[in-house]
Design a protein around this motif. Structure first.
Motif, PDB file in Angstrom:
ATOM      1  N   VAL A   1      -5.935   2.498  -4.331  1.00 37.00           N
ATOM      2  CA  VAL A   1      -4.604   2.067  -3.919  1.00 37.00           C
ATOM      3  C   VAL A   1      -3.694   3.259  -4.123  1.00 37.00           C
ATOM      4  N   SER A   2      -2.958   3.625  -3.080  1.00 37.78           N
ATOM      5  CA  SER A   2      -2.077   4.787  -3.207  1.00 37.78           C
ATOM      6  C   SER A   2      -0.777   4.550  -2.468  1.00 37.78           C
ATOM      7  N   THR A   3       0.286   5.083  -3.025  1.00 40.44           N
ATOM      8  CA  THR A   3       1.567   4.995  -2.314  1.00 40.44           C
ATOM      9  C   THR A   3       1.642   6.077  -1.236  1.00 40.44           C
ATOM     10  N   GLY A   4       0.698   7.017  -1.277  1.00 40.91           N
ATOM     11  CA  GLY A   4       0.680   8.076  -0.266  1.00 40.91           C
ATOM     12  C   GLY A   4       2.006   8.813  -0.175  1.00 40.91           C
ATOM     13  N   GLY A   5       2.758   8.837  -1.250  1.00 41.73           N
ATOM     14  CA  GLY A   5       4.055   9.504  -1.253  1.00 41.73           C
ATOM     15  C   GLY A   5       5.189   8.571  -0.845  1.00 41.73           C
ATOM     16  N   GLY A   6       4.853   7.401  -0.305  1.00 39.68           N
ATOM     17  CA  GLY A   6       5.895   6.453   0.123  1.00 39.68           C
ATOM     18  C   GLY A   6       6.141   5.387  -0.933  1.00 39.68           C
ATOM     19  N   ARG A   7       6.676   4.247  -0.496  1.00 42.16           N
ATOM     20  CA  ARG A   7       7.040   3.198  -1.443  1.00 42.16           C
ATOM     21  C   ARG A   7       5.958   2.144  -1.600  1.00 42.16           C
ATOM     22  N   PHE A   8       5.116   2.007  -0.565  1.00 43.69           N
ATOM     23  CA  PHE A   8       4.207   0.864  -0.533  1.00 43.69           C
ATOM     24  C   PHE A   8       2.807   1.218  -1.003  1.00 43.69           C
ATOM     25  N   LYS A   9       2.174   0.213  -1.565  1.00 47.09           N
ATOM     26  CA  LYS A   9       0.802   0.406  -2.039  1.00 47.09           C
ATOM     27  C   LYS A   9      -0.164   0.095  -0.913  1.00 47.09           C
ATOM     28  N   GLU A  10      -0.823   1.124  -0.429  1.00 47.92           N
ATOM     29  CA  GLU A  10      -1.784   0.942   0.655  1.00 47.92           C
ATOM     30  C   GLU A  10      -3.177   1.325   0.160  1.00 47.92           C
ATOM     31  N   ILE A  11      -4.186   0.838   0.892  1.00 44.06           N
ATOM     32  CA  ILE A  11      -5.572   1.148   0.532  1.00 44.06           C
ATOM     33  C   ILE A  11      -6.057   2.359   1.336  1.00 44.06           C
ATOM     34  N   PHE A  12      -6.705   3.280   0.642  1.00 49.26           N
ATOM     35  CA  PHE A  12      -7.306   4.453   1.286  1.00 49.26           C
ATOM     36  C   PHE A  12      -8.764   4.566   0.830  1.00 49.26           C
ATOM     37  N   THR A  13      -9.560   5.313   1.592  1.00 47.87           N
ATOM     38  CA  THR A  13     -10.845   5.751   1.070  1.00 47.87           C
ATOM     39  C   THR A  13     -10.891   7.271   1.170  1.00 47.87           C
ATOM     40  N   MET A  14     -11.676   7.878   0.310  1.00 50.59           N
ATOM     41  CA  MET A  14     -11.850   9.331   0.362  1.00 50.59           C
ATOM     42  C   MET A  14     -13.226   9.687  -0.194  1.00 50.59           C
ATOM     43  N   SER A  15     -13.664  10.902   0.081  1.00 52.96           N
ATOM     44  CA  SER A  15     -14.901  11.360  -0.537  1.00 52.96           C
ATOM     45  C   SER A  15     -14.580  11.797  -1.968  1.00 52.96           C
ATOM     46  N   VAL A  16     -15.598  11.894  -2.803  1.00 52.82           N
ATOM     47  CA  VAL A  16     -15.376  12.271  -4.198  1.00 52.82           C
ATOM     48  C   VAL A  16     -14.730  13.654  -4.272  1.00 52.82           C
ATOM     49  N   ASP A  17     -15.100  14.528  -3.322  1.00 51.07           N
ATOM     50  CA  ASP A  17     -14.543  15.883  -3.316  1.00 51.07           C
ATOM     51  C   ASP A  17     -13.151  15.935  -2.700  1.00 51.07           C
ATOM     52  N   GLY A  18     -12.575  14.770  -2.416  1.00 55.35           N
ATOM     53  CA  GLY A  18     -11.172  14.724  -2.002  1.00 55.35           C
ATOM     54  C   GLY A  18     -10.934  14.932  -0.511  1.00 55.35           C
ATOM     55  N   ARG A  19     -12.021  14.940   0.279  1.00 54.84           N
ATOM     56  CA  ARG A  19     -11.836  15.105   1.728  1.00 54.84           C
ATOM     57  C   ARG A  19     -12.081  13.771   2.413  1.00 54.84           C
ATOM     58  N   ASP A  20     -12.082  13.814   3.725  1.00 54.76           N
ATOM     59  CA  ASP A  20     -12.360  12.615   4.527  1.00 54.76           C
ATOM     60  C   ASP A  20     -11.475  11.441   4.085  1.00 54.76           C
ATOM     61  N   ILE A  21     -10.197  11.719   3.956  1.00 53.14           N
ATOM     62  CA  ILE A  21      -9.268  10.657   3.555  1.00 53.14           C
ATOM     63  C   ILE A  21      -9.022   9.722   4.743  1.00 53.14           C
ATOM     64  N   TYR A  22      -9.203   8.444   4.504  1.00 50.67           N
ATOM     65  CA  TYR A  22      -9.095   7.446   5.568  1.00 50.67           C
ATOM     66  C   TYR A  22      -8.155   6.346   5.101  1.00 50.67           C
ATOM     67  N   ARG A  23      -7.185   6.042   5.942  1.00 49.58           N
ATOM     68  CA  ARG A  23      -6.211   5.014   5.588  1.00 49.58           C
ATOM     69  C   ARG A  23      -6.697   3.661   6.071  1.00 49.58           C
ATOM     70  N   VAL A  24      -6.902   2.738   5.141  1.00 50.23           N
ATOM     71  CA  VAL A  24      -7.439   1.426   5.504  1.00 50.23           C
ATOM     72  C   VAL A  24      -6.307   0.465   5.885  1.00 50.23           C
ATOM     73  N   THR A  25      -5.205   0.484   5.130  1.00 52.93           N
ATOM     74  CA  THR A  25      -4.091  -0.423   5.444  1.00 52.93           C
ATOM     75  C   THR A  25      -2.836   0.381   5.763  1.00 52.93           C
ATOM     76  N   ASN A  26      -1.972  -0.225   6.550  1.00 53.62           N
ATOM     77  CA  ASN A  26      -0.705   0.416   6.885  1.00 53.62           C
ATOM     78  C   ASN A  26       0.265  -0.702   7.235  1.00 53.62           C
ATOM     79  N   ASN A  27       0.585  -1.521   6.237  1.00 52.50           N
ATOM     80  CA  ASN A  27       1.382  -2.712   6.546  1.00 52.50           C
ATOM     81  C   ASN A  27       2.681  -2.815   5.751  1.00 52.50           C
ATOM     82  N   ASN A  28       3.001  -1.761   4.981  1.00 52.99           N
ATOM     83  CA  ASN A  28       4.262  -1.726   4.242  1.00 52.99           C
ATOM     84  C   ASN A  28       4.509  -2.953   3.371  1.00 52.99           C
TER      85      ASN A  28
END
Lengths: 139, 452
Positions: free
Chosen positions: B190-217
């Motif tokens: 769960v990450s705010t991605g720098g914004g206000r809302f808590k959204e779900i992301f996935t990423m690789s352990v090495d910090g790449r391939d970041i994928y945004r699962v939710t975007n619903n504010n």
């Protein structure tokens, strides 16, 4: 720390000397007879033994497995200190661990040349037991 | 051992002459087998826990003219092997040979170039086209024994190069440490991605391939994987009330799971993906239920008037750990998915939550409150004294196990910002931060391996 390590090695070398495991002069021409118990209390022997043991330990890298892993390996040192053979006598049945042990001995080579009067013993072979041990017990 | 046997027999005197003779024979044979070794030594514990490894650039055989593929592969491999904390990577500045000139197969290069810089292991390989596909042929060499330790050939598209590197890193860990590495996987958070809302992301352990699962504010919480890393369950308020969502990450399809029996608090997906353990609040109490994928209750797992939340499955899907305040303070409990008896696991500390069962099923990681912050603890599945894993200025929360069980990922909060950290469990060593920047990252959950 360093001193403690050396003291431990010395103590162990002496224990090895006292236990004198293979040195009962059992027939097969190992040669030293009862005098061989004397080898291992000779400071020249102990110093060399301790040095190569520390060198091999320091060149041994491994992470993994369980603390029970044990491999017995036989290796020979020629008069120049080169490791001329390494053979696993008893496998740990963990290939990665066995390999780490062989690498440890090979990468420690060349070792310092053995003392002249013990050349025969070191070229005949050293049987080394490698135990992984507990992670927490290591510095 | 052999001499001891001999000694024992000898003490029995002349009655056992035959046995002594036999034993002596065995003994001398044993001596012969061990090459008459007179000198014995015992070495306990390796001098180093980190293999020295050199990672050579991949040789371009026509598919990688600007070496971008090689750079990508080497970057990910370096990062993953560094994160494993079992490897020390020798700086490329020390490498003697030119990877574009020398060979990459056994016998085509000189081991002396690598042993002279103290490499114990060496990675070499090549990039080429094979029937319209990108091919990466990579090898791990044992520099000390001068032999090949591992050889792999990966076929795929350009965007799979990082994944190939992760799989190779996992294979390297398997041959060098006896256990497959955890890098061919992903972490949901769960990450705010720098914004206000808590959204779900996935990423690789090495910090790449970041994928945004939710975007619903709105608010999105508690990501949870089963065994399939392409399926993720999470809790969201995006419809105005809390519900569970099961998303197919490969295709973006999603199903909403509501409860007709109360208000959903959180949920965890079972390893086989067929069921969900969910906490549902109903007339003052919150209990844990086993649901099917449509939200129908299959079984009631807790039956108290208190709060039971945060269910977490064991890797075999048979057990569930959760938090309950039934005894007055939040503590960790265990129960069977079949609805068996409930067993209290923790007794130390007065606020223990967020349990995670290790993949082997032998330990539970959880967070425990110390003053105004949390720390990560570890306890045997059988109970007993817990071990404290974190002890720093941060509030450390939400442990999740790597699929191999050697690591945990957790969040550490300091000065209002929160990041994910990787820890090597056996040593308690905090390996590295996995996220950075201004976002607030929390609730990590580590998937199973991508390649099953």
């Amino acid at each position: 720390m360093r001193q403690r390590l050396l003291a431990e090695h010395l103590a162990e070398a002496q224990r090895t000397a006292r236990s004198g495991t293979p040195l009962e002069g059992k027939g097969t021409g190992a040669g030293e007879g009862s005098g061989s118990a004397g080898i291992q209390s000779d400071p020249e022997f102990i110093y060399y033994y301790r040095t190569i043991k520390e060198r091999i330990k320091q060149s041994w890298t491994f992470y993994g497995g369980n603390s029970e892993l044990t491999t017995v390996v036989l290796f020979s040192i020629d008069e120049n200190g080169n490791v001329t053979s390494t053979r696993i006598v008893k496998s740990s049945h963990d290939l990665a661990f066995d390999n780490s042990v062989v690498r440890a001995i090979r990468s420690a080579s060349p070792l310092p040349p053995p003392p002249e009067k013990y050349r025969a013993q070191f070229s005949q072979g050293v049987e080394a037991v490698f135990k992984l041990g507990e992670l927490s017990s290591q510095s | 051992m052999k001499p001891k046997l001999l000694g024992t027999l000898r003490r029995r005197g002349p009655v056992n002459v035959f046995l002594v003779a036999l034993a002596a024979t065995i003994f001398s044979v044993a001596l012969a087998a061990s090459g008459l070794a007179q000198i014995k030594m015992e070495i306990v514990g390796p001098g180093s826990r980190q293999f020295q490894i050199a990672i050579s650039a991949l040789k371009d055989l026509g598919a990688d003219p600007n070496h971008a593929i090689s750079d990508d592969f080497v970057w990910v491999l370096r990062r993953d092997l560094t994160l494993s904390s079992f490897f020390k990577i020798i700086s490329p500045e020390a490498y003697i040979e030119d990877p574009q000139q020398s060979g990459y197969k056994l016998g085509e290069f000189n081991f002396d170039d690598w042993s002279s810089i103290n490499a114990e292991f060496l990675v070499k390989g090549a990039v080429y086209q094979d029937q319209g596909k990108l091919a990466l042929e990579v090898y791990l060499y044992d520099v000390v024994q001068r032999r090949q330790a591992l050889g792999k050939r990966y076929l795929g598209s350009r965007d799979k190069v990082a994944e190939m590197a992760r799989r190779f890193a996992d294979a390297i860990l398997e041959v060098t440490t006896g256990q497959r590495g955890p890098f061919d996987s992903k972490i949901a958070l769960v990450s705010t991605g720098g914004g206000r809302f808590k959204e779900i992301f996935t990423m690789s352990v090495d910090g790449r391939d970041i994928y945004r699962v939710t975007n619903n504010n709105t608010i999105n919480l508690f990501p949870s994987f089963g065994r399939d890393p392409n399926e993720l369950l999470y809790t969201s308020y995006k419809s105005g009330f809390p519900a569970l969502y099961l998303v197919d990450l490969a295709h973006g399809r999603e199903i909403e799971i509501r409860s007709r029996d109360g208000e959903i608090v959180d949920g965890a997906l079972s390893p086989d993906g067929r069921t969900i353990a969910a906490s549902i609040a109903q007339s003052g109490a919150t209990n844990i239920y086993l649901l099917d994928r449509s939200g129908t209750i299959l079984r009631t797992l807790t039956h108290t008037n208190s709060i039971n939340v945060g269910p977490a499955f064991s890797a075999d899907g048979q057990m569930i750990a959760f938090t309950s305040d039934r005894a007055g303070t939040p503590q960790i409990y265990l129960t069977s998915v079949n609805g068996g008896p409930v067993r209290r696991l923790t007794y130390r500390g007065d606020y223990n939550t967020t349990p995670a069962i290790s993949p082997k099923g032998d330990r539970v990681a959880y967070q425990s409150r110390n003053g105004n912050k949390f720390d990560i603890y570890l306890i045997s599945i059988k109970g007993g004294e817990p071990t404290r894993l974190t002890n720093d200025d941060a509030s450390n929360q939400h442990p999740s196990w790597s699929p191999d069980g050697r690591y945990i990922v957790y969040s550490a909060t300091r000065n209002g910002s929160s990041r994910l950290y990787l820890m090597l469990v056996e040593t308690g060593k905090i390996v590295s931060a996995l996220t950075e920047g201004n976002s607030y990252d929390s609730s990590p959950t580590w998937s199973w391996w991508l390649a099953q």
